[in-house]
Scaffold this motif. Structure first.
Motif, PDB file in Angstrom:
ATOM      1  N   SER A   1       0.810  -1.221   0.000  1.00 24.13           N
ATOM      2  CA  SER A   1       0.000   0.000   0.000  1.00 24.13           C
ATOM      3  C   SER A   1       0.842   1.270   0.000  1.00 24.13           C
ATOM      4  O   SER A   1       0.300   2.358  -0.246  1.00 24.13           O
ATOM      5  CB  SER A   1      -0.945   0.008   1.204  1.00 24.13           C
TER       6      SER A   1
ATOM      7  N   LEU B   1       4.124   3.189  -4.977  1.00 29.24           N
ATOM      8  CA  LEU B   1       3.437   4.017  -5.960  1.00 29.24           C
ATOM      9  C   LEU B   1       3.584   3.474  -7.380  1.00 29.24           C
ATOM     10  O   LEU B   1       3.218   4.159  -8.342  1.00 29.24           O
ATOM     11  CB  LEU B   1       3.979   5.453  -5.921  1.00 29.24           C
TER      12      LEU B   1
ATOM     13  N   VAL C   1       3.089   1.716 -10.912  1.00 24.78           N
ATOM     14  CA  VAL C   1       1.916   1.537 -11.762  1.00 24.78           C
ATOM     15  C   VAL C   1       1.450   0.081 -11.714  1.00 24.78           C
ATOM     16  O   VAL C   1       0.247  -0.204 -11.757  1.00 24.78           O
ATOM     17  CB  VAL C   1       2.240   1.949 -13.212  1.00 24.78           C
TER      18      VAL C   1
ATOM     19  N   ARG D   1      -0.830  -0.481  -8.712  1.00 24.62           N
ATOM     20  CA  ARG D   1      -2.187   0.023  -8.951  1.00 24.62           C
ATOM     21  C   ARG D   1      -2.926  -0.868  -9.950  1.00 24.62           C
ATOM     22  O   ARG D   1      -4.135  -1.071  -9.838  1.00 24.62           O
ATOM     23  CB  ARG D   1      -2.122   1.460  -9.464  1.00 24.62           C
TER      24      ARG D   1
ATOM     25  N   SER E   1      -6.454  -2.438  -8.794  1.00 23.82           N
ATOM     26  CA  SER E   1      -7.665  -1.895  -9.421  1.00 23.82           C
ATOM     27  C   SER E   1      -8.701  -2.954  -9.777  1.00 23.82           C
ATOM     28  O   SER E   1      -9.898  -2.744  -9.545  1.00 23.82           O
ATOM     29  CB  SER E   1      -7.286  -1.089 -10.664  1.00 23.82           C
TER      30      SER E   1
ATOM     31  N   LEU F   1      -5.751   1.645  -2.149  1.00 27.86           N
ATOM     32  CA  LEU F   1      -5.849   2.543  -3.301  1.00 27.86           C
ATOM     33  C   LEU F   1      -6.072   3.986  -2.860  1.00 27.86           C
ATOM     34  O   LEU F   1      -5.532   4.915  -3.475  1.00 27.86           O
ATOM     35  CB  LEU F   1      -6.972   2.088  -4.230  1.00 27.86           C
TER      36      LEU F   1
ATOM     37  N   ILE G   1      -2.714   5.155  -1.669  1.00 29.04           N
ATOM     38  CA  ILE G   1      -1.821   5.351  -2.819  1.00 29.04           C
ATOM     39  C   ILE G   1      -2.221   6.604  -3.586  1.00 29.04           C
ATOM     40  O   ILE G   1      -1.361   7.381  -4.022  1.00 29.04           O
ATOM     41  CB  ILE G   1      -1.841   4.109  -3.727  1.00 29.04           C
ATOM     42  N   GLU G   2      -3.523   6.812  -3.777  1.00 29.82           N
ATOM     43  CA  GLU G   2      -3.995   7.990  -4.510  1.00 29.82           C
ATOM     44  C   GLU G   2      -3.569   9.276  -3.806  1.00 29.82           C
ATOM     45  O   GLU G   2      -3.175  10.249  -4.453  1.00 29.82           O
ATOM     46  CB  GLU G   2      -5.514   7.942  -4.649  1.00 29.82           C
TER      47      GLU G   2
ATOM     48  N   VAL H   1       0.120   9.636  -4.405  1.00 30.05           N
ATOM     49  CA  VAL H   1       0.348  10.007  -5.804  1.00 30.05           C
ATOM     50  C   VAL H   1       0.095  11.497  -5.990  1.00 30.05           C
ATOM     51  O   VAL H   1       0.838  12.190  -6.698  1.00 30.05           O
ATOM     52  CB  VAL H   1      -0.554   9.179  -6.744  1.00 30.05           C
TER      53      VAL H   1
END
Length: 650
Positions: A201, A204, A206, A209, A213, A344, A347-348, A351
């Motif tokens: 978690s 970062l 890709v 994610r 997702s 997520l 992470i968002e 980000v």
């Protein structure tokens, strides 16, 4: 006696695996001969699974041979071999199990197996478990890359088994990371998946994610009652913002839980098909020019059974009231989806912070470029009050000087080291010549100075076109400036931009040293504050103006070398930076080095911020920036840091 029986039984069972190994690979191939010969992506999986499950060391060689289209079947007995062309149309066959050459056969006696791209992809996936422990590092790396491209749950256990014995630290780290990602998506243990999600978690990447997702993807569903075996994400209310009334009924129709609505087009079609003696459902055709009459006629047809019954608003309300609308996760485990959503969200947030950092680095990089381009203009404008429209052409001359140097010195690092002082010398000499021949005759006449320097700008551009042509010339950066400093998958900045930032800091320090620690700097400050008093104290203002203009032009030349490393070196190079240079000087404060620094920072951050809000239209971003600067100057006409002295008085 009983002990002897048990011992014999143990020996028998111990021999069974050995006998299986001794049987070799050929029996497995014969069991799946038909689907191997007529291989397709839809049918070949049982054969590949059986080969990999055998555990035989020769299975890897066989799969590699098959993928390379070098596997042949002998027509006489249907046995499979590795084939190698020798002479003419003859092939030398090698047994997969023994590794021995069994003889040479004509091509007519053999059948070549040519798996298509889909089958080769499946073979490649099967080979991964062997390649993960291969002695060759390149093969192990290729196996990891193959898993990343096409992850499968079957590869999780072979990947885990290969981690402990991995000797390469970098590959081991990649395997451990990939194992965590496969665990998130494919592990049968829910607790292990949740633990893997929580562990990743803070990453970062890709790929992280991309792994998380799918776990929170939802499907909109409807049912008479809320199911208990689904992982429900949210309940939906028809007529709400999340689910409109029409969308809810369409979902019922799509799920075969309600009759479809009859559209006006459907009504017109049905009426046209049921015209009888000038009437439809008892309504004259001439009266079917409004919706009410058409609805009445259609209802009459429905009563006779000629058409399907239309759905009324009451029917829709009744159907919606009898069903439950909801969104369900595709992932069956609530614990996994909850952990994935939490990860997520975290992470968002990170980000977003890193995107802000990345945008700030881009803005600082852009500001350093503008500062480097404008510092020379700040010197000439501040001390002399000269609006030099040819400043951009000095930048262009510096870039072309770097290009010429590289034609004689092929070593890019050495050529840049030589080009920087060379560009300074060339543009310094050009600046001194321009000041002596043109500028000094036009002091205190700003409009004439502007026109004269604008004419020189056009002349220098044309001269560059005549000498170097209109094509862009390469100014190649040293190899150690290739690439970028990558902090994570969000934040990165090229090494060239970092070098320009460092160069801008060096020139800031150099300029401050000249201004504060040298006689030239003392004289420049004196002339800036009061030229007449400086002249009465024995300072030659003409000499100071000449050296000042030369210094500003020389710094512009060095800026040209730096800018040429990432921009196209053409005769129009200076035109791309002259406007930003003037804006930097005016916004920061005319003739003030700290003002130029502040102005460059403000414009750099402003431009990047506007581009971030409107990334699809950079021209609009520049327009907004200019409008903002115009408004800013209305409130701060002397810039962020106002200058005292002659320039301020002017």
């Amino acid at each position: 006696m009983f002990r002897l029986f048990l011992a014999g039984l143990a020996i028998l069972f111990a021999c069974l695996p050995a006998n299986a190994q001794e049987a070799g690979l050929e029996p497995i191939l014969q069991n799946h001969q038909e689907i191997i010969v007529k291989s397709s992506r839809k049918t070949i999986k049982p054969a590949i699974d059986a080969i990999t499950a055998s555990g035989l060391p020769q299975a890897q060689v066989m799969l590699e041979t098959w993928a390379a289209k070098d596997m042949w079947m002998r027509k006489s007995d249907g046995l499979f071999f590795a084939g190698k062309k020798v002479e003419g149309r003859s092939y030398e066959l090698t047994d997969f199990d023994t590794g021995e050459v069994i003889g040479t056969y004509e091509k007519s006696d053999l059948k070549q197996l040519k798996p298509n791209s889909g089958v080769r992809a499946m073979i490649g996936t099967a080979l991964v478990q062997y390649q993960l422990t291969d002695q060759d590092r390149k093969r192990r790396l290729a196996a990891l890359q193959s898993i990343q491209r096409d992850p499968e749950g079957a590869l999780l256990e072979p990947l885990r088994a290969s981690i402990e014995d991995e000797t390469d630290a970098d590959l081991k780290a990649q395997k451990q990371r990939l194992e965590r990602l496969l665990t998130i998506g494919y592990d049968a243990d829910t607790a292990a998946r949740v633990a893997a999600v929580e562990e990743m978690s803070n990453d970062l990447g890709v790929d992280v994610r991309a792994a998380l997702s799918p776990l929170v993807v939802t499907t909109r569903m409807v049912a008479p009652n809320l199911p208990t075996d689904e992982n429900i994400a949210v309940l939906l209310e028809p007529g709400s913002e999340a689910l409109s009334r029409d969308e809810a009924y369409d979902l019922l129709v799509a799920s075969n839980l309600a009759a479809p609505r009859v559209s006006q087009d459907d009504i017109r079609t049905a009426l046209s098909a049921n015209i009888d003696r000038g009437r439809v459902g008892g309504v004259p055709v001439a009266q079917l020019n409004n919706e009410t009459a058409r609805t009445q006629a259609y209802a009459a047809l429905a009563e006779t059974g000629a058409v399907s019954t239309s759905v009324t608003e009451a029917d829709i309300d009744d159907a919606l009231g009898k069903h439950v609308f909801f969104e369900t996760y595709r992932e069956a485990s609530p614990a996994v989806t909850a952990a994935a959503e939490k990860a997520l969200d975290h992470i968002e947030f990170k980000v977003g912070l890193n995107q802000t950092l990345d945008l700030s680095l881009d803005a600082i990089s852009l500001a350093s470029i503008y500062f480097l381009a404008a510092i020379g203009l700040a010197i000439t404008f501040g001390v002399m009050g000269v609006i030099n429209m040819a400043h951009g052409e000095f930048i262009m001359m510096g870039a072309y000087t770097g290009y010429v140097v590289q034609q004689f010195i092929p070593d890019h690092t050495l050529s840049i080291i030589v080009a920087i002082p060379m560009a300074f010398a060339v543009t310094f000499a050009m600046g001194v010549a321009m000041e002596r021949l043109v500028i000094r005759w036009l002091y205190a006449r700003p409009l004439e100075t502007l026109l004269a320097t604008f004419g020189i700008s056009i002349a220098l551009q044309q001269l560059a076109k005549n000498i170097f042509g209109t094509q862009a010339r390469p100014l190649t950066a040293p190899g150690w400036l290739d690439g970028a400093w990558v902090l994570n998958d969000v934040v990165s900045i090229s090494y060239i931009r970092i070098a320009i930032f460092v160069l801008a800091l060096i020139f800031l320090g150099l300029f401050l040293y000249i201004m504060k620690r040298t006689r030239l700097g003392l004289e420049m400050r004196a002339v800036t504050q009061n030229p007449r008093m400086a002249g009465s104290m024995g300072i030659n203002p003409g000499r100071v103006n000449m050296l000042t203009f030369g210094l500003g032009s020389g710094i512009a030349g060095i800026a040209g070398v730096a800018i040429g490393l990432f921009a196209k070196v053409t005769s129009d190079l200076g035109s791309d930076y002259i406007v930003q240079s003037f804006m930097t000087v005016v916004v920061g404060g005319v003739g003030n080095i700290w003002g130029a620094l502040a102005g460059a920072g403000m414009i750099g951050f402003l431009q990047k911020g506007i581009e971030w809000m409107n990334p699809s239209n950079t021209l609009a971003a520049q327009t907004y920036m200019i409008v903002f600067i115009i408004v800013f100057i209305q409130f701060r006409p002397r810039g962020i840091i106002a200058l005292k002295g002659r320039a301020a008085g002017d």
